[in-house]
Design a protein around this motif. Structure first.
Motif, PDB file in Angstrom:
ATOM      1  N   GLN A  70       0.829  -1.202   0.000  1.00  0.00           N
ATOM      2  CA  GLN A  70       0.000   0.000   0.000  1.00  0.00           C
ATOM      3  C   GLN A  70       0.867   1.257   0.000  1.00  0.00           C
ATOM      4  OE1 GLN A  70      -2.372   0.829   3.588  1.00  0.00           O
ATOM      5  NE2 GLN A  70      -4.115   1.300   2.250  1.00  0.00           N
ATOM      6  N   ARG A  71       1.942   1.240   0.798  1.00  0.00           N
ATOM      7  CA  ARG A  71       2.859   2.386   0.818  1.00  0.00           C
ATOM      8  C   ARG A  71       3.535   2.571  -0.542  1.00  0.00           C
ATOM      9  NH1 ARG A  71       3.978   0.291   6.134  1.00  0.00           N
ATOM     10  NH2 ARG A  71       5.827  -0.810   5.370  1.00  0.00           N
ATOM     11  N   ARG A  72       3.946   1.463  -1.137  1.00  0.00           N
ATOM     12  CA  ARG A  72       4.590   1.542  -2.451  1.00  0.00           C
ATOM     13  C   ARG A  72       3.632   2.139  -3.482  1.00  0.00           C
ATOM     14  NH1 ARG A  72       8.808  -1.129  -5.219  1.00  0.00           N
ATOM     15  NH2 ARG A  72       8.393  -1.525  -7.424  1.00  0.00           N
ATOM     16  N   GLU A  73       2.401   1.689  -3.455  1.00  0.00           N
ATOM     17  CA  GLU A  73       1.395   2.216  -4.385  1.00  0.00           C
ATOM     18  C   GLU A  73       1.167   3.706  -4.156  1.00  0.00           C
ATOM     19  OE1 GLU A  73      -3.351   1.519  -5.478  1.00  0.00           O
ATOM     20  OE2 GLU A  73      -2.294   0.090  -4.207  1.00  0.00           O
ATOM     21  N   ALA A  74       1.155   4.128  -2.878  1.00  0.00           N
ATOM     22  CA  ALA A  74       0.957   5.541  -2.565  1.00  0.00           C
ATOM     23  C   ALA A  74       2.108   6.391  -3.087  1.00  0.00           C
ATOM     24  CB  ALA A  74       0.807   5.727  -1.057  1.00  0.00           C
ATOM     25  N   LEU A  75       3.332   5.878  -2.979  1.00  0.00           N
ATOM     26  CA  LEU A  75       4.496   6.616  -3.465  1.00  0.00           C
ATOM     27  C   LEU A  75       4.480   6.743  -4.991  1.00  0.00           C
ATOM     28  CD1 LEU A  75       7.161   5.001  -1.121  1.00  0.00           C
ATOM     29  CD2 LEU A  75       6.500   7.414  -1.107  1.00  0.00           C
ATOM     30  N   VAL A  76       4.137   5.662  -5.680  1.00  0.00           N
ATOM     31  CA  VAL A  76       4.069   5.704  -7.145  1.00  0.00           C
ATOM     32  C   VAL A  76       2.959   6.660  -7.584  1.00  0.00           C
ATOM     33  CG1 VAL A  76       3.584   4.364  -9.225  1.00  0.00           C
ATOM     34  CG2 VAL A  76       5.032   3.397  -7.446  1.00  0.00           C
ATOM     35  N   SER A  77       1.815   6.582  -6.925  1.00  0.00           N
ATOM     36  CA  SER A  77       0.696   7.468  -7.269  1.00  0.00           C
ATOM     37  C   SER A  77       1.068   8.930  -7.045  1.00  0.00           C
ATOM     38  CB  SER A  77      -0.529   7.093  -6.429  1.00  0.00           C
ATOM     39  OG  SER A  77      -1.621   7.937  -6.735  1.00  0.00           O
ATOM     40  N   ALA A  78       1.764   9.217  -5.951  1.00  0.00           N
ATOM     41  CA  ALA A  78       2.196  10.585  -5.674  1.00  0.00           C
ATOM     42  C   ALA A  78       3.182  11.061  -6.740  1.00  0.00           C
ATOM     43  CB  ALA A  78       2.837  10.653  -4.288  1.00  0.00           C
ATOM     44  N   ALA A  79       4.105  10.187  -7.130  1.00  0.00           N
ATOM     45  CA  ALA A  79       5.070  10.550  -8.172  1.00  0.00           C
ATOM     46  C   ALA A  79       4.364  10.885  -9.476  1.00  0.00           C
ATOM     47  CB  ALA A  79       6.062   9.408  -8.379  1.00  0.00           C
ATOM     48  N   LEU A  80       3.368  10.087  -9.837  1.00  0.00           N
ATOM     49  CA  LEU A  80       2.639  10.331 -11.076  1.00  0.00           C
ATOM     50  C   LEU A  80       1.836  11.628 -11.013  1.00  0.00           C
ATOM     51  CD1 LEU A  80       1.486   6.676 -11.833  1.00  0.00           C
ATOM     52  CD2 LEU A  80       3.065   8.051 -13.200  1.00  0.00           C
ATOM     53  N   ASP A  81       1.273  11.933  -9.866  1.00  0.00           N
ATOM     54  CA  ASP A  81       0.534  13.195  -9.716  1.00  0.00           C
ATOM     55  C   ASP A  81       1.455  14.391  -9.915  1.00  0.00           C
ATOM     56  OD1 ASP A  81      -1.848  11.907  -9.213  1.00  0.00           O
ATOM     57  OD2 ASP A  81      -1.723  12.091  -7.036  1.00  0.00           O
ATOM     58  N   ILE A  82       2.631  14.343  -9.284  1.00  0.00           N
ATOM     59  CA  ILE A  82       3.597  15.437  -9.426  1.00  0.00           C
ATOM     60  C   ILE A  82       4.082  15.526 -10.870  1.00  0.00           C
ATOM     61  CG2 ILE A  82       5.885  16.256  -8.729  1.00  0.00           C
ATOM     62  CD1 ILE A  82       5.348  14.888  -5.991  1.00  0.00           C
ATOM     63  N   TRP A  83       4.341  14.386 -11.465  1.00  0.00           N
ATOM     64  CA  TRP A  83       4.815  14.313 -12.853  1.00  0.00           C
ATOM     65  C   TRP A  83       3.807  14.970 -13.793  1.00  0.00           C
ATOM     66  CZ3 TRP A  83       7.340   9.063 -14.543  1.00  0.00           C
ATOM     67  CH2 TRP A  83       7.988   9.210 -15.766  1.00  0.00           C
TER      68      TRP A  83
END
Length: 216
Positions: A21-34
């Motif tokens: 879940q943490r990994r998914e949250a980090l990837v999702s946050a990266a994509l939002d910023i991107w």
């Protein structure tokens, strides 16, 4: 007999589930910023802040920012390929050029979705070696996929190398058209972009497809 203790849970989730879940949250946050600011704005601290996690959870999942960028890219690329595969499957009873037209239409539509993550694949990647390598892989993977889909329809005895080169040139040209269109360098509407690309596909197909297939 191998008797294993049940996995401990916190809040109803196991440690592995919480880490995923943490990994998914980090990837999702990266994509939002991107999507908001480009790949260069994706930083470890910014991603952790957006995800509401501290630094140690970043390094629990990723060695560095490049690894996170690569994982984020791979996730979006897999989504796009899966989306286009559905289009191909849904149109499997049509002619190969009609299938290709449907796939082109969907690819253009994915780029017009303002919050769609597919836009990441055609954004500016200069300065990131990991993303440039993945962009090249996307081109070769797309070529492999399209040649495999087209293979049952081709004329007997075609030059396989020539077919792959033509497919690679066609896909590369389409990606450049999409990139120019996205950047505003090409001032046409989506319909014209689709129809022009489909017309090029017909021209290229003429060298490898039987006349009855070209004619539908």
């Amino acid at each position: 007999m191998d008797v294993r203790a049940p996995a401990r849970t916190w809040g109803g989730r196991t440690a592995d589930e919480r880490r995923a879940q943490r990994r998914e949250a980090l990837v999702s946050a990266a994509l939002d910023i991107w999507l908001d600011s480009g790949w260069a704005a994706v930083t470890m601290r910014g991603v952790c802040q957006r995800a509401g996690l501290n630094d140690r959870y970043f390094y629990e999942n990723f060695a560095d920012r490049d690894e996170l960028l690569g994982v984020a890219w791979d996730e979006v690329c897999a989504e796009v390929f899966a989306d286009l595969a559905v289009v191909v499957a849904e149109n499997s009873e049509r002619t190969p050029l009609e299938i290709l037209h449907a796939a082109i239409t969907r690819a253009v539509a994915l780029q017009t979705d303002q919050r769609g993550r597919a836009r990441i694949l055609l954004a500016e990647h200069a300065g990131s070696a990991v993303l440039e390598r993945r962009r090249q892989s996307m081109l070769t993977d797309s070529t492999t996929l399209l040649t495999a889909v087209a293979w049952p329809y081709l004329r007997d005895g075609i030059d396989e190398t020539a077919f792959r080169m033509s497919t690679l040139a066609g896909i590369g040209g389409f990606i450049e058209l999409l990139t120019a269109w996205r950047s505003g360098a090409l001032d046409v509407d989506a319909e014209r972009l689709v129809e022009h690309t489909a017309a090029i596909a017909v021209q290229l197909g003429g060298a490898f497809l039987p006349p009855e297939v070209i004619g539908g």
